[in-house]
Design a protein around this motif. Structure first.
Motif, PDB file in Angstrom:
ATOM      1  N   LYS A   7      27.095  49.787 -13.441  1.00 30.74           N
ATOM      2  CA  LYS A   7      25.866  49.015 -13.547  1.00 30.74           C
ATOM      3  C   LYS A   7      24.691  49.877 -13.110  1.00 30.74           C
ATOM      4  O   LYS A   7      24.751  50.559 -12.089  1.00 30.74           O
ATOM      5  N   VAL A   8      23.621  49.839 -13.895  1.00 29.72           N
ATOM      6  CA  VAL A   8      22.409  50.585 -13.568  1.00 29.72           C
ATOM      7  C   VAL A   8      21.226  49.643 -13.680  1.00 29.72           C
ATOM      8  O   VAL A   8      21.300  48.583 -14.289  1.00 29.72           O
ATOM      9  N   ARG A   9      20.138  50.047 -13.056  1.00 32.23           N
ATOM     10  CA  ARG A   9      18.907  49.270 -13.180  1.00 32.23           C
ATOM     11  C   ARG A   9      17.808  50.182 -13.691  1.00 32.23           C
ATOM     12  O   ARG A   9      17.758  51.370 -13.366  1.00 32.23           O
ATOM     13  N   ILE A  10      16.931  49.614 -14.492  1.00 33.71           N
ATOM     14  CA  ILE A  10      15.818  50.341 -15.092  1.00 33.71           C
ATOM     15  C   ILE A  10      14.543  49.688 -14.587  1.00 33.71           C
ATOM     16  O   ILE A  10      14.375  48.473 -14.687  1.00 33.71           O
ATOM     17  N   TRP A  63       9.631  55.415 -16.542  1.00 37.34           N
ATOM     18  CA  TRP A  63      10.696  54.477 -16.229  1.00 37.34           C
ATOM     19  C   TRP A  63      11.827  55.236 -15.559  1.00 37.34           C
ATOM     20  O   TRP A  63      12.147  56.357 -15.931  1.00 37.34           O
ATOM     21  N   VAL A  64      12.439  54.632 -14.560  1.00 30.69           N
ATOM     22  CA  VAL A  64      13.518  55.262 -13.796  1.00 30.69           C
ATOM     23  C   VAL A  64      14.806  54.482 -14.027  1.00 30.69           C
ATOM     24  O   VAL A  64      14.812  53.253 -13.993  1.00 30.69           O
ATOM     25  N   LEU A  65      15.883  55.221 -14.280  1.00 33.55           N
ATOM     26  CA  LEU A  65      17.207  54.634 -14.416  1.00 33.55           C
ATOM     27  C   LEU A  65      18.039  55.135 -13.246  1.00 33.55           C
ATOM     28  O   LEU A  65      18.193  56.345 -13.064  1.00 33.55           O
ATOM     29  N   GLU A  66      18.526  54.210 -12.435  1.00 30.19           N
ATOM     30  CA  GLU A  66      19.358  54.590 -11.304  1.00 30.19           C
ATOM     31  C   GLU A  66      20.502  53.599 -11.165  1.00 30.19           C
ATOM     32  O   GLU A  66      20.374  52.435 -11.533  1.00 30.19           O
ATOM     33  N   PRO A  67      21.641  54.044 -10.635  1.00 35.81           N
ATOM     34  CA  PRO A  67      22.790  53.143 -10.497  1.00 35.81           C
ATOM     35  C   PRO A  67      22.572  52.109  -9.386  1.00 35.81           C
ATOM     36  O   PRO A  67      21.826  52.345  -8.440  1.00 35.81           O
ATOM     37  N   GLU A  68      23.238  50.998  -9.546  1.00 37.24           N
ATOM     38  CA  GLU A  68      23.202  49.972  -8.502  1.00 37.24           C
ATOM     39  C   GLU A  68      23.913  50.517  -7.261  1.00 37.24           C
ATOM     40  O   GLU A  68      24.878  51.266  -7.368  1.00 37.24           O
ATOM     41  N   PRO A  69      23.434  50.172  -6.073  1.00 37.17           N
ATOM     42  CA  PRO A  69      24.093  50.677  -4.864  1.00 37.17           C
ATOM     43  C   PRO A  69      25.520  50.154  -4.730  1.00 37.17           C
ATOM     44  O   PRO A  69      25.800  48.995  -5.010  1.00 37.17           O
ATOM     45  N   SER A  70      26.410  51.038  -4.308  1.00 33.82           N
ATOM     46  CA  SER A  70      27.804  50.659  -4.116  1.00 33.82           C
ATOM     47  C   SER A  70      28.036  50.356  -2.638  1.00 33.82           C
ATOM     48  O   SER A  70      27.247  50.762  -1.776  1.00 33.82           O
ATOM     49  N   PRO A  71      29.127  49.674  -2.311  1.00 37.39           N
ATOM     50  CA  PRO A  71      29.387  49.360  -0.902  1.00 37.39           C
ATOM     51  C   PRO A  71      29.607  50.629  -0.077  1.00 37.39           C
ATOM     52  O   PRO A  71      30.225  51.582  -0.531  1.00 37.39           O
ATOM     53  N   LYS A  72      29.094  50.633   1.122  1.00 38.65           N
ATOM     54  CA  LYS A  72      29.214  51.783   2.019  1.00 38.65           C
ATOM     55  C   LYS A  72      30.466  51.637   2.875  1.00 38.65           C
ATOM     56  O   LYS A  72      30.955  50.541   3.118  1.00 38.65           O
ATOM     57  N   GLN A  73      30.949  52.791   3.348  1.00 40.00           N
ATOM     58  CA  GLN A  73      32.098  52.822   4.235  1.00 40.00           C
ATOM     59  C   GLN A  73      31.674  53.477   5.537  1.00 40.00           C
ATOM     60  O   GLN A  73      30.815  54.350   5.552  1.00 40.00           O
ATOM     61  N   LYS A 109      18.871  60.033 -10.321  1.00 35.00           N
ATOM     62  CA  LYS A 109      17.769  59.228 -10.841  1.00 35.00           C
ATOM     63  C   LYS A 109      17.289  59.898 -12.112  1.00 35.00           C
ATOM     64  O   LYS A 109      16.919  61.070 -12.089  1.00 35.00           O
ATOM     65  N   LEU A 110      17.303  59.168 -13.214  1.00 38.65           N
ATOM     66  CA  LEU A 110      16.861  59.712 -14.484  1.00 38.65           C
ATOM     67  C   LEU A 110      15.503  59.120 -14.827  1.00 38.65           C
ATOM     68  O   LEU A 110      15.292  57.911 -14.700  1.00 38.65           O
ATOM     69  N   HIS A 111      14.571  59.956 -15.275  1.00 42.99           N
ATOM     70  CA  HIS A 111      13.223  59.522 -15.620  1.00 42.99           C
ATOM     71  C   HIS A 111      13.057  59.547 -17.135  1.00 42.99           C
ATOM     72  O   HIS A 111      13.466  60.512 -17.792  1.00 42.99           O
TER      73      HIS A 111
END
Length: 100
Positions: free
Chosen positions: A2-5, A23-33, A51-53
């Motif tokens: 999943k990514v957000r734009i 516009w920036v495309l970056e992945p949704e944050p995943s759970p941290k350990q 981060k993709l522009h």
């Protein structure tokens, strides 16, 4: 994946609208350990650093669809621009008193 734009907002440290036009495309944050030895938080997902522009929203959507990613688009908020002039500080129609 999943990514957000989105279009980034201007930072609080600048008055202009620099770095807010792409516009920036970056992945949704995943759970941290939590690392058991040091207690640091970490993640095994290296895509968090990417981060993709893109110049347009359509380019960002096309890239996400080409890679098979699910995406959500966050539309930018409209910012009202109020034209101001230095002479307005000395106008007779000024609401408050002007003093040194």
């Amino acid at each position: 994946m999943k990514v957000r734009i989105f279009k980034p907002a201007k930072t609080a440290m600048q008055s202009g609208m620099g770095n807010t036009h792409e516009w920036v495309l970056e992945p949704e944050p995943s759970p941290k350990q939590v690392d058991p030895l040091m207690g640091w938080t970490s993640s095994r997902d290296t895509m968090e650093q990417v981060k993709l522009h893109f110049a347009t929203l359509e380019e960002a959507k096309a890239h996400a669809e080409k890679n098979g990613w699910q995406y959500t688009v966050e539309q930018p908020h409209a910012r009202p621009v109020r034209p101001k002039a230095y002479a307005d500080n000395f106008a007779y129609t000024r609401v408050g008193r002007w003093t040194h």
